[in-house]
Design a protein around this motif. Structure first.
Motif, PDB file in Angstrom:
ATOM      1  N   GLY A   1       9.762  -5.328  -8.270  1.00 53.00           N
ATOM      2  CA  GLY A   1       9.248  -5.776  -6.981  1.00 53.00           C
ATOM      3  C   GLY A   1       9.309  -4.745  -5.879  1.00 53.00           C
ATOM      4  O   GLY A   1       8.893  -5.030  -4.745  1.00 53.00           O
ATOM      5  N   SER A   2       9.798  -3.547  -6.167  1.00 57.00           N
ATOM      6  CA  SER A   2       9.851  -2.494  -5.144  1.00 57.00           C
ATOM      7  C   SER A   2       8.434  -2.119  -4.706  1.00 57.00           C
ATOM      8  O   SER A   2       7.498  -2.120  -5.500  1.00 57.00           O
ATOM      9  CB  SER A   2      10.561  -1.262  -5.701  1.00 57.00           C
ATOM     10  N   ASP A   3       8.292  -1.776  -3.448  1.00 58.19           N
ATOM     11  CA  ASP A   3       6.983  -1.432  -2.881  1.00 58.19           C
ATOM     12  C   ASP A   3       6.839   0.086  -2.813  1.00 58.19           C
ATOM     13  O   ASP A   3       7.589   0.760  -2.101  1.00 58.19           O
ATOM     14  CB  ASP A   3       6.847  -2.040  -1.487  1.00 58.19           C
ATOM     15  N   VAL A   4       5.878   0.629  -3.559  1.00 59.88           N
ATOM     16  CA  VAL A   4       5.655   2.087  -3.560  1.00 59.88           C
ATOM     17  C   VAL A   4       4.212   2.410  -3.177  1.00 59.88           C
ATOM     18  O   VAL A   4       3.735   3.514  -3.417  1.00 59.88           O
ATOM     19  CB  VAL A   4       5.990   2.698  -4.938  1.00 59.88           C
ATOM     20  N   ALA A   5       3.527   1.461  -2.555  1.00 58.90           N
ATOM     21  CA  ALA A   5       2.107   1.657  -2.223  1.00 58.90           C
ATOM     22  C   ALA A   5       1.894   2.875  -1.333  1.00 58.90           C
ATOM     23  O   ALA A   5       0.876   3.566  -1.446  1.00 58.90           O
ATOM     24  CB  ALA A   5       1.558   0.400  -1.545  1.00 58.90           C
ATOM     25  N   ALA A   6       2.842   3.162  -0.461  1.00 60.45           N
ATOM     26  CA  ALA A   6       2.683   4.288   0.457  1.00 60.45           C
ATOM     27  C   ALA A   6       2.720   5.632  -0.253  1.00 60.45           C
ATOM     28  O   ALA A   6       2.335   6.654   0.324  1.00 60.45           O
ATOM     29  CB  ALA A   6       3.776   4.248   1.525  1.00 60.45           C
ATOM     30  N   LEU A   7       3.159   5.648  -1.511  1.00 55.94           N
ATOM     31  CA  LEU A   7       3.278   6.901  -2.262  1.00 55.94           C
ATOM     32  C   LEU A   7       2.158   7.070  -3.284  1.00 55.94           C
ATOM     33  O   LEU A   7       2.265   7.896  -4.193  1.00 55.94           O
ATOM     34  CB  LEU A   7       4.636   6.953  -2.977  1.00 55.94           C
TER      35      LEU A   7
END
Length: 391
Positions: free
Chosen positions: A171-177
């Motif tokens: 569930g971690s959010d890595v969209a910015a990367l």
């Protein structure tokens, strides 16, 4: 939403998932999204709680449950707080009848457990197939360094043997990367190493899908050489060009194929590739951690179709390999019919070809290849073999 209303929502969604599994309908994730798209009043906490309950119920039930209620009731047997939400309130589920049956627990339908056992997987291995998966990343060294990304993601952990991989909680959010990292299971990263792709090579990713392995191959090749990424699925293949652009990959080209006429479209690539990677369509038994309802969809007849399709795709791939080149067979399956047995049949039908030993950071020998499992390797399940063409 009240706790009871959340439980009722989960029951309704699981009912829809069961119906879709029986009819070949949408995936569970899609069903959840559609459900809440029609119920804008549900807040983010409500959506998250309902989704957690839905997937917990799906994971627990090996056989297709009789109903969504039976599946959620099974969870309530061990959770008094959840059981209390069956309160008969206006938006909640009816009270539990003491004699009401709940869905039995299990790792998979009985026939599949038999096939897994025949493929050398015991009860502990089978049970781990539906444990929740973490989030694995592959760092794109063209745009970022591992230490740089690790500093941005303090919860990330390195993965042994894969210097470009990091593991995060589910569930971690890595969209910015996006572009700097690609979401890719550690097992998928490991089996791609079997291609031994190097700078300047000519490579075919025959069943490229959305291009995760294509981008990993390009990274191994330092964006030098040539990669053809092909598939019969237009929608999936169309995702690759924008992903490649974000990742700074310029050596990959795409080609859409027609089922049954692949070699016609690939005539200019016959006997031209140093390596052909075949990430073949399969049962997906190794991906149940991410798609637990998939085990409800699989049938013996569908499995037989996958096995036949894999044999056909391997024949196509073999025709593209130059003399002395390599063919890499990958399936996200743990069944011997799609892995070790499939390779044995290929070698028997193609005199002069041979299987090469593999040295990967994870996996155990299985037939002429290696098999990765969630229990042993902490990855999705895969089988991989590297086959050498005669000179």
């Amino acid at each position: 939403m009240t706790p009871a209303a959340r439980t009722q929502a989960a029951i309704e969604i699981v009912d829809a998932v069961i119906a879709a599994a029986r009819s070949g309908g949408a995936a569970a994730d899609t069903i959840v999204q559609r459900y809440f798209a029609e119920r804008r009043y549900a807040g983010s906490k409500d959506r998250r709680a309902v989704r957690e309950l839905v997937f917990a119920a799906i994971r627990r039930a090996g056989e297709v449950p009789a109903s969504g209620r039976a599946a959620v009731l099974a969870l309530a047997q061990d959770d008094t707080v959840l059981a209390a939400t069956f309160d008969g309130s206006r938006h909640g589920p009816a009270a539990i009848d003491p004699d009401e049956p709940a869905a039995p627990a299990g790792a998979a339908p009985g026939w599949l457990l038999d096939r897994l056992a025949a493929s050398g997987l015991g009860e502990d291995e089978a049970a781990a197939l539906v444990f929740r998966a973490p989030l694995d990343l592959r760092i794109n060294r063209r745009l970022a360094e591992p230490a740089e990304i690790a500093a941005l993601l303090p919860a990330a952990q390195p993965i042994a043997g894969l210097p470009d991989a990091l593991r995060l909680p589910h569930g971690s959010d890595v969209a910015a990367l996006a572009g700097q990292v690609e979401v890719q299971d550690a097992g998928s990263q490991a089996v791609t190493l079997a291609a031994e792709a190097k700078s300047g090579m000519t490579v075919v990713d025959l069943c490229a899908g959305g291009g995760g392995k294509t981008l990993a191959l390009a990274a191994a090749m330092e964006n030098r050489g040539r990669i053809l990424a092909s598939d019969i699925d237009r929608a999936r293949l169309s995702r690759l060009p924008p992903r490649a652009e974000r990742a700074g990959v310029t050596i990959a080209e795409t080609r859409l194929l027609d089922l049954g006429r692949e070699l016609e479209a690939l005539a200019d690539w016959r006997a031209a590739a140093d390596v052909v990677l075949v990430d073949a369509p399969c049962s997906g038994t190794g991906t149940w951690r991410r798609n637990p309802e998939a085990r409800w969809r699989l049938t013996p007849e569908r499995l037989d179709r996958y096995v036949s399709m894999q044999a056909q795709v391997l024949n196509v791939g073999a025709a593209l390999v130059r003399p002395g080149g390599a063919l890499v067979h990958i399936v996200c399956s743990l069944l011997d019919a799609e892995g070790a047995d499939q390779v044995d049949h290929f070698l028997a039908a193609h005199p002069g070809w041979s299987a090469e030993p593999l040295s990967l950071p994870c996996g155990q020998p299985r037939g002429a290849g290696l098999r990765l499992t969630p229990s042993h390797d902490g990855t999705d399940g895969f089988f991989v073999a590297r086959l050498r063409a005669p000179c």
